[in-house]
Design a protein around this motif. Structure first.
Motif, mmCIF file in Angstrom:
data_model
loop_
_atom_site.group_PDB
_atom_site.id
_atom_site.type_symbol
_atom_site.label_atom_id
_atom_site.label_comp_id
_atom_site.label_asym_id
_atom_site.label_seq_id
_atom_site.Cartn_x
_atom_site.Cartn_y
_atom_site.Cartn_z
ATOM 1 N N ARG A 94 38.631 41.157 33.384
ATOM 2 C CA ARG A 94 39.104 40.582 34.548
ATOM 3 C C ARG A 94 38.569 39.132 34.933
ATOM 4 O O ARG A 94 39.076 37.934 35.349
ATOM 5 C CB ARG A 94 39.148 41.550 35.782
ATOM 6 N N LEU A 95 37.103 39.113 34.779
ATOM 7 C CA LEU A 95 36.402 37.910 34.859
ATOM 8 C C LEU A 95 36.564 37.077 33.948
ATOM 9 O O LEU A 95 36.774 35.694 34.300
ATOM 10 C CB LEU A 95 34.887 38.524 35.073
ATOM 11 N N HIS A 152 29.817 40.221 36.687
ATOM 12 C CA HIS A 152 30.291 41.769 36.778
ATOM 13 C C HIS A 152 29.136 42.695 37.423
ATOM 14 O O HIS A 152 29.642 43.452 38.123
ATOM 15 C CB HIS A 152 30.187 41.775 35.125
ATOM 16 N N LEU A 171 46.085 47.539 40.950
ATOM 17 C CA LEU A 171 45.740 46.143 40.162
ATOM 18 C C LEU A 171 44.331 45.627 40.946
ATOM 19 O O LEU A 171 44.316 45.344 42.269
ATOM 20 C CB LEU A 171 46.543 45.096 40.137
ATOM 21 N N GLY A 172 43.164 45.715 40.431
ATOM 22 C CA GLY A 172 42.110 45.176 40.891
ATOM 23 C C GLY A 172 41.603 45.860 42.224
ATOM 24 O O GLY A 172 41.045 45.641 42.940
ATOM 25 N N LEU A 211 33.387 43.908 39.118
ATOM 26 C CA LEU A 211 34.556 43.493 38.497
ATOM 27 C C LEU A 211 34.510 43.641 36.737
ATOM 28 O O LEU A 211 33.461 43.367 36.394
ATOM 29 C CB LEU A 211 35.265 42.158 38.629
ATOM 30 N N ASN A 248 36.346 38.463 46.934
ATOM 31 C CA ASN A 248 37.202 39.083 45.866
ATOM 32 C C ASN A 248 37.599 38.460 44.671
ATOM 33 O O ASN A 248 37.975 38.856 43.505
ATOM 34 C CB ASN A 248 38.585 39.736 46.161
ATOM 35 N N PHE A 249 36.841 37.124 44.706
ATOM 36 C CA PHE A 249 37.343 36.156 43.612
ATOM 37 C C PHE A 249 35.949 35.442 43.363
ATOM 38 O O PHE A 249 36.013 34.454 43.731
ATOM 39 C CB PHE A 249 38.225 35.238 43.504
ATOM 40 N N THR A 269 51.650 40.790 43.031
ATOM 41 C CA THR A 269 50.281 40.362 42.373
ATOM 42 C C THR A 269 50.499 39.406 41.246
ATOM 43 O O THR A 269 51.520 39.636 40.497
ATOM 44 C CB THR A 269 49.639 41.869 42.123
ATOM 45 N N GLY A 316 39.552 36.529 32.362
ATOM 46 C CA GLY A 316 40.721 35.706 32.720
ATOM 47 C C GLY A 316 40.412 34.760 33.896
ATOM 48 O O GLY A 316 41.112 33.869 34.045
ATOM 49 N N GLU A 317 39.705 35.614 35.037
ATOM 50 C CA GLU A 317 39.298 34.603 36.214
ATOM 51 C C GLU A 317 38.474 33.318 35.757
ATOM 52 O O GLU A 317 38.898 32.141 36.676
ATOM 53 C CB GLU A 317 38.603 35.297 37.300
#
Length: 484
Positions: A57-58, A48, A254-255, A53, A118-119, A412, A60-61
């Motif tokens: 979101r993180l 984060h 989104l994102g 992000l 981005n990920f 997406t 979930g990732e």
């Protein structure tokens, strides 16, 4: 450590790892997943701080990262991905006897994996490229992305703990830091056997060119982005303009638009575009709070791309945000199909919360723009059931332009599964035959190999007569789990 030492270490590890039983490789992948879970909130908080992000979101990732490791573990245990194929000998065949032939996929060797900006989890240190390479039996030399080094180090240590717990060589996974020069040297090293990359077209193409210029070229699997067009058919717009615009806007936002599947182009009937759809699209983008982008360089590039559109011939900026150092405001442009056809640069990706609405006059014009599309990761067609039945020509054209074709929903959100294709024709990727998401990604890092008239003692378990692991095999043209 020198690059020679890194690759020597990887090669030594490969000698053992490539012969490891599938169950042992599966255990390693599951152990890596457990070790990442053990990092707990420290991993999420670090990611984060480095990526901006949100924690949700993180979270979930992280789940996606762990689940895809476990998915590949299950794939290894099932075994059919190896494509084990046996043609038994026919010694009395005339005029020429047939020898015993046994083919399967075998690992390539050390793979260079580049982290994605981005990920920071799912496409980075233990992300899909690493998971699929390790599953294939290939050691990984991982080049961290400079945008989230602390996150990468945490995951690297988790992988090393997993290797120790499984009593496997640490050379199976090595972590490298540095700039562009480091990446270039990794790609050019003679012991590298393949490269995986997720990022910009400029970066991916540069890596691809380097790999092709080597004395011994190697495959580069670069996923380089896409504008992911949505084609809206006329009947679908009747009474649905507001709903369609809301759906498109949510996907763009989104994102903060920093997904490679963000829909940057919407082809919409000219007769309807100036009414509910365009108004609602602009409203939803305008009302959305501007959020921080991944880092300043990405944000700066985003606004630089928007500046070029402000003065572009035939382009009307419906929504143009004020430039900020880190915050990416949503933007919306409009043009006509004829203008779009005349200016190929309008196909270029703008990485951020941006979309362009392209109005078309008739079906012929829509099919014309579809034919001029560059390679995409995804294309989407929104139409009524009746329109879709009559859209065979458009569908056939778009099949040649992308790796995934949607008939509802938005691009997406990429499911990690057996049937997913996250790839597409150039310039979306450097190899349209592959995917970077889903279990088929494992085949990027393997090659077919045939044993001819080999003694049973020298064959891998998957090709032995008794098939001890009961994998699915094709024997003399028939798919079976039976022994010979």
């Amino acid at each position: 450590m020198s690059f020679d030492a890194i690759f020597t270490k990887a090669d030594m590890a490969f000698g053992r790892y490539k012969k490891l039983h599938a169950a042992a490789k599966a255990e390693l992948l599951r152990t890596i997943a457990k070790e990442i879970e053990q990092l707990g909130d420290e991993l999420l908080e670090t990611a984060h701080q480095e990526s901006n992000l949100p924690l949700a979101r993180l979270t979930g990732e992280r789940g996606r990262t762990i689940n895809q490791l476990r998915l590949f573990a299950s794939l290894l245990e099932e075994g059919s991905w190896l494509e084990a194929t046996i043609d038994t000998a026919i010694p009395d065949r005339t005029p020429i006897p047939r020898p015993d032939l046994r083919r399967m996929l075998i690992p390539l060797g050390p793979v260079v994996v580049f982290g994605a900006s981005n990920f920071p989890l799912a496409f980075s240190t233990a992300g899909g490229d690493t998971a699929s390479a390790l599953a294939a039996g290939c050691p990984v030399i991982y080049k961290e992305h400079p945008a989230h080094p602390k996150t990468s180090q945490l995951v690297y240590r988790a992988i090393q703990k997993a290797l120790q717990r499984c009593e496997l060589p640490e050379g199976i996974f090595q972590h490298v830091s540095g700039g562009t020069d480091v990446g270039q040297q990794l790609v050019q090293h003679p012991q590298a056997k393949a490269v995986a990359f997720t990022g910009s077209f400029k970066g991916g193409k540069a890596i691809f060119d380097l790999a092709c210029q080597r004395p011994v070229p190697i495959p580069v699997f670069a996923e380089m982005g896409s504008v992911n067009p949505i084609f809206v058919l006329p009947e679908k717009t009747k009474g649905n303009g507001e709903q369609l615009a809301t759906q498109a806007a949510q996907s763009v936002l989104l994102g903060v638009g920093q997904f490679c599947t963000c829909p940057g182009l919407v082809f919409y009937p000219a007769s309807e575009a100036n009414h509910t759809f365009l108004e609602t699209f602009a409203e939803k983008l305008r009302d959305a709070p501007a959020e921080k982008m991944l880092h300043e360089t990405i944000c700066s590039n985003y606004y630089q791309d928007l500046k070029g559109l402000h003065t572009h011939e035939g382009v009307e900026m419906i929504l143009a945000p004020a430039e900020d150092v880190l915050t990416g405001g949503a933007a919306l442009a409009k043009t006509t199909a004829q203008q779009w056809l005349q200016h190929p640069t309008l196909q270029e990706e703008v990485f951020g919360p941006y979309a362009m609405v392209v109005t078309y006059e008739n079906q012929e014009e829509l099919e014309q723009v579809a034919g001029k599309l560059q390679g995409q990761l995804t294309c989407t067609i929104w139409g009524t059931d009746n329109e879709l039945k009559q859209a065979e020509k458009l569908v056939d054209t778009l099949r040649e332009k992308c790796g995934r074709l949607l008939f509802s929903g938005v691009p997406t959100g990429v499911e990690v599964s057996h049937a997913m294709t996250h790839g597409g024709p150039f310039p979306a990727t450097t190899d349209s035959r592959s995917t970077s998401v889903g279990t088929y990604a494992i085949k990027r890092f393997a090659r077919p190999f045939t044993f001819q008239s080999a003694p049973q003692e020298l064959l891998p378990a998957e090709l032995k007569d008794d098939n001890p692991d009961k994998v699915w095999r094709t024997i003399n043209g028939q798919l079976t789990q039976d022994s010979i």
